[in-house]
Design a protein around this motif. Structure first.
Motif, PDB file in Angstrom:
ATOM      1  N   UNK A  74     -15.448   9.450  11.409  1.00 56.63           N
ATOM      2  CA  UNK A  74     -14.033   9.184  11.685  1.00 56.63           C
ATOM      3  C   UNK A  74     -13.546   7.881  11.053  1.00 56.63           C
ATOM      4  N   UNK A  75     -14.367   6.841  11.075  1.00 57.75           N
ATOM      5  CA  UNK A  75     -13.920   5.561  10.516  1.00 57.75           C
ATOM      6  C   UNK A  75     -13.778   5.625   9.002  1.00 57.75           C
ATOM      7  N   UNK A  76     -14.639   6.380   8.322  1.00 55.55           N
ATOM      8  CA  UNK A  76     -14.515   6.540   6.878  1.00 55.55           C
ATOM      9  C   UNK A  76     -13.274   7.359   6.546  1.00 55.55           C
ATOM     10  N   UNK A  77     -13.048   8.412   7.297  1.00 54.00           N
ATOM     11  CA  UNK A  77     -11.842   9.217   7.082  1.00 54.00           C
ATOM     12  C   UNK A  77     -10.592   8.371   7.321  1.00 54.00           C
ATOM     13  N   UNK A  78     -10.612   7.587   8.403  1.00 57.43           N
ATOM     14  CA  UNK A  78      -9.469   6.732   8.696  1.00 57.43           C
ATOM     15  C   UNK A  78      -9.226   5.718   7.605  1.00 57.43           C
ATOM     16  N   UNK A  79     -10.291   5.084   7.141  1.00 60.02           N
ATOM     17  CA  UNK A  79     -10.168   4.096   6.074  1.00 60.02           C
ATOM     18  C   UNK A  79      -9.570   4.732   4.813  1.00 60.02           C
ATOM     19  N   UNK A  80     -10.048   5.910   4.450  1.00 57.63           N
ATOM     20  CA  UNK A  80      -9.577   6.568   3.237  1.00 57.63           C
ATOM     21  C   UNK A  80      -8.131   7.035   3.395  1.00 57.63           C
ATOM     22  N   UNK A  81      -7.792   7.513   4.568  1.00 57.71           N
ATOM     23  CA  UNK A  81      -6.405   7.920   4.801  1.00 57.71           C
ATOM     24  C   UNK A  81      -5.475   6.708   4.721  1.00 57.71           C
ATOM     25  N   UNK A  82      -5.946   5.575   5.189  1.00 59.17           N
ATOM     26  CA  UNK A  82      -5.160   4.340   5.083  1.00 59.17           C
ATOM     27  C   UNK A  82      -4.880   4.008   3.625  1.00 59.17           C
ATOM     28  N   UNK A  83      -5.880   4.154   2.778  1.00 63.19           N
ATOM     29  CA  UNK A  83      -5.713   3.885   1.348  1.00 63.19           C
ATOM     30  C   UNK A  83      -4.704   4.858   0.740  1.00 63.19           C
ATOM     31  N   UNK A  84      -4.811   6.138   1.117  1.00 64.22           N
ATOM     32  CA  UNK A  84      -3.885   7.132   0.583  1.00 64.22           C
ATOM     33  C   UNK A  84      -2.445   6.809   0.978  1.00 64.22           C
ATOM     34  N   UNK A  85      -2.225   6.465   2.242  1.00 64.76           N
ATOM     35  CA  UNK A  85      -0.887   6.129   2.700  1.00 64.76           C
ATOM     36  C   UNK A  85      -0.363   4.867   2.026  1.00 64.76           C
TER      37      UNK A  85
END
Length: 282
Positions: free
Chosen positions: A81-92
């Protein structure tokens, strides 16, 4: 009869909902902050604007490399979850400027909905948990920014010390060459003394640069930066051990080992093993 679960999948998805929601908010803040920083730099001077644009271009390239992972199924199979969250943050953070970020965000939206039933537009995440995750992410981002600033300052000082050492070496060589052809004994002795003095200054500057480069603070900052990118703690620890044993200033760094790379593990850990921390960036 409904199938009973051990709660692991539910905990995974609950954590994911919180982190994705917080990541979206933080990513938008980053995008707004970048726009504001560009406006301030352009108001200050053309040079400052160019330097900032150069740094942002490098960050954008790094973001693209990170976002490329979301188009691979095996990345989703292993992502916490933390990796997905981090990557989604970058995308946004880049979706208003970069078509690649838009594609990555759309792929993440689809995967989150298909795999976990998470709608990024309505995650139903606990508001208090989201606020805590946002605050934690902002604190870690501020800390990372401070560490990057400090690292840049240290690197500039290392480069200055190396340049000084090289300059003193050159002057020492010139003094020794002058001494070799100097017929006057006193002048020859003076030139040799100057050469030795300049060589000592060069050695001291070079050692100061090596010590600064090999500081524990630099290694800790590097470790935190690697972890924030979703790199496993085991890999980070291995990198740091190699760093300690081979530490050299930037101008003396050895080339990376081109030998065989360790094979990736073929087994996946349980969801329980993945749910260990709740930070966006760590």
């Amino acid at each position: 009869m409904a199938e009973e679960t051990d709660g692991i999948e539910e905990a995974f998805e609950g954590q994911l909902r919180v982190l994705v929601t917080a990541a979206g908010q933080v990513g938008e803040r980053i995008a707004r902050g970048r726009e504001e920083a560009l406006r301030r730099a352009q108001a200050q001077s053309e040079q400052e604007a160019r330097e900032l644009q150069s740094r942002l271009a490098a960050e954008q390239r790094a973001a693209r490399a990170e976002l490329a992972n979301v188009h691979r199924s095996d990345w989703w199979d292993r992502a916490t979850p933390e990796v997905i969250g981090r990557t989604y943050q970058v995308a946004r953070a880049w979706s208003q400027e970069d078509p690649e970020a838009v594609r990555a965000e759309q792929r993440m939206n689809d995967e989150l909905r298909t795999r976990y039933g998470v709608d990024v537009n309505s995650t139903n995440a606990d508001p208090a948990a989201v606020r805590a995750a946002v605050e934690r992410a902002e604190q870690e981002r501020a800390q990372a920014d401070a560490e990057r600033t400090r690292a840049a300052s240290e690197n500039a000082e290392v480069q200055r010390l190396v340049a000084q050492a090289n300059q003193e070496d050159q002057r020492a060589a010139e003094a020794r060459a002058a001494a070799e052809y100097e017929p006057d004994p006193d002048e020859r002795a003076r030139a040799l003394a100057e050469a030795e003095q300049r060589e000592a200054i060069a050695d001291r500057a070079r050692e100061d640069g090596r010590t600064m480069y090999d500081s524990s603070e630099r290694r800790e900052g590097t470790a935190r930066d690697l972890e924030s990118r979703g790199i496993s703690e085991e890999t980070v620890a291995t990198r740091m051990r190699a760093d300690v044993s081979q530490a050299k200033p930037a101008t003396e760094a050895v080339k990376a080992d081109r030998g065989k790379s360790p094979k990736a593990r073929k087994t996946r850990g349980s969801r329980g093993a993945q749910i260990q921390r709740t930070g966006l960036s760590r």
